[in-house]
Write an enzyme that holds these catalytic residues in place. Structure first.
Site, PDB file in Angstrom:
ATOM      1  N   TYR A 188     -15.821 -36.612  -1.964  1.00  0.00           N
ATOM      2  CA  TYR A 188     -15.914 -36.189  -0.555  1.00  0.00           C
ATOM      3  C   TYR A 188     -15.708 -34.678  -0.427  1.00  0.00           C
ATOM      4  O   TYR A 188     -16.436 -33.990   0.301  1.00  0.00           O
ATOM      5  CB  TYR A 188     -14.861 -36.960   0.227  1.00  0.00           C
ATOM      6  CG  TYR A 188     -14.833 -36.742   1.714  1.00  0.00           C
ATOM      7  CD1 TYR A 188     -15.685 -37.443   2.564  1.00  0.00           C
ATOM      8  CD2 TYR A 188     -13.910 -35.871   2.290  1.00  0.00           C
ATOM      9  CE1 TYR A 188     -15.623 -37.266   3.944  1.00  0.00           C
ATOM     10  CE2 TYR A 188     -13.837 -35.691   3.660  1.00  0.00           C
ATOM     11  CZ  TYR A 188     -14.696 -36.394   4.486  1.00  0.00           C
ATOM     12  OH  TYR A 188     -14.629 -36.223   5.851  1.00  0.00           O
TER      13      TYR A 188
ATOM     14  N   LYS B 163     -18.348 -32.126   1.096  1.00  0.00           N
ATOM     15  CA  LYS B 163     -18.034 -31.338   2.294  1.00  0.00           C
ATOM     16  C   LYS B 163     -18.032 -29.841   1.987  1.00  0.00           C
ATOM     17  O   LYS B 163     -18.374 -29.020   2.844  1.00  0.00           O
ATOM     18  CB  LYS B 163     -16.698 -31.783   2.883  1.00  0.00           C
ATOM     19  CG  LYS B 163     -16.736 -33.181   3.521  1.00  0.00           C
ATOM     20  CD  LYS B 163     -17.823 -33.314   4.561  1.00  0.00           C
ATOM     21  CE  LYS B 163     -17.568 -34.435   5.554  1.00  0.00           C
ATOM     22  NZ  LYS B 163     -18.726 -34.638   6.476  1.00  0.00           N
TER      23      LYS B 163
END
Ligand code: NAI
Length: 334
Positions: A166, A170
């Protein structure tokens, strides 16, 4: 005070069947935008699919007097990304605003992080933003107008354990935002990003205690409440009660508006507070014949945040470097 409105404009909001995306879609629609409510309708870990959540939010908008269509393509493939854009063009004939919001989690420490868990998260967040932006970009260039709001996270900007997939996705969205802001400038396409903090199923999932072993699965979020201590649960309730996702959407709406003056910027938003994240560069240390020992001995100076700058692009950063180099006598002249 004039209200910021979107009359005559068309917005796509991905992942708008719930959580933050639903609030972004509701706010844009309430200010006059025609909204494509996209959502695959899966679990927080990206399992399953259900057209119901996107339909329900589109229906909610229409019942409130707004205009919306539902779309249940996945952002995770190029073909489906084009499908989302085609839904917008078929329904409304243009695209002024794209909010890349769809997301999933597959958290676990690196030793348990399988390539499949990496792919699933990169596919939805980073490639997902790319897959919808690319076909929308063509439309925006032709129009000579566009506003794109990406969704990054403090987990990618600052880092957080158990989220290597993640955080990488991101962090990638920050790079994508910066590059597209530069590429879009000539066509009046502005590209910014938010790093939200909001009480959604995703935050609940993130705040649950790590599982004893192994990777996430779809049932993990449902387990969270039962495995939390009463004290931890009380703390979580106190925190989440302040984090209404509706308080993030005004930032998205402003960045999506014609009047938005900035591009390539990252705003953190939660509980009604808005602030800017930026990449700073320290004044640093310079030695014409830099050695490893120089780095060791001058680390405090290298890291000193006093007098930092915020370069707008790599050219400005190189210019800063060259100014320092030019200010020193050439090698051998000392
Ligand atoms: P959420 O889980 O409530 O909403 C995410 C939505 O995206 C869901 O409705 C889901 O069905 C949809 N989605 C997932 N995969 C999709 C796909 N392939 N195609 C289309 N739709 C898909 O979570 P939340 O919190 O509303 O998250 C929204 C965004 O904000 C995400 O990008 C997330 O990473 C980001 N974010 C949220 C934070 C928070 O505090 N809630 C913190 C930092 C970032």
């Amino acid at each position: 005070m004039t209200q910021l409105r979107f009359d005559g404009q068309v917005a796509i909001v991905t992942g708008a069947g719930g959580g933050l995306g639903r609030h972004h879609a509701l706010l844009l629609a309430s200010r006059g935008a025609h909204v494509v409510v996209n959502d695959i309708g899966g679990s927080v870990t990206g399992d399953g699919a259900d057209a119901g959540p996107a339909e329900a939010v589109a229906q909610e908008i229409r019942e409130l007097g707004g205009e919306a269509v539902a779309d249940s393509h996945s952002v995770a493939t190029a073909v489906d990304g084009e499908g989302i854009v085609k839904t917008a063009l078929a329904a409304y004939g243009r695209i002024d605003i794209l909010v890349n919001n769809a997301g999933i989690l597959r958290d676990t420490p690196l030793p348990d992080m399988t390539p499949a868990m990496l792919d699933a998260v990169i596919d939805v967040h980073l490639k997902g933003a790319f897959h919808v932006t690319r076909p929308a970009w063509q439309v925006m260039r032709t129009q000579g107008y566009g506003r794109i709001v990406n969704t990054t996270s403090a987990a990618g900007i600052l880092g957080t354990p158990r989220k290597s997939n993640y955080g990488a996705a991101k962090g990638g969205i920050v790079g994508l935002t910066r590059v597209l802001a530069l590429e879009g400038a000539a066509d009046n396409i502005k590209v910014n990003a938010i790093a939200p903090i909001a009480a959604t199923r995703m935050l609940t999932h993130s705040m649950r205690p790590p599982r004893d072993s192994g990777a996430d699965d779809a049932s993990a979020a449902e387990d969270a409440g039962s495995r939390m201590s009463p004290a931890a649960q009380a703390m979580m309730d106190a925190v989440t009660s302040k984090l209404d996702p509706a308080l993030v959407s005004p930032v998205v709406a402003f960045l999506a508006h014609r009047d938005c003056p900035v591009s390539g910027e990252i705003f953190t938003a939660g509980a009604g507070q808005v602030a800017r994240f930026f990449t700073g560069r320290t004044a640093g240390y310079y030695a014409p014949a830099l050695s490893a020992e120089d780095v060791r001995d001058h680390l405090a100076e290298i890291r000193d945040e006093a007098g930092y700058t915020v370069p707008t692009d790599p050219g400005e950063e190189i210019a800063q470097l060259l100014r320092v180099v030019a200010a020193r006598p050439p090698l051998g002249a000392l």
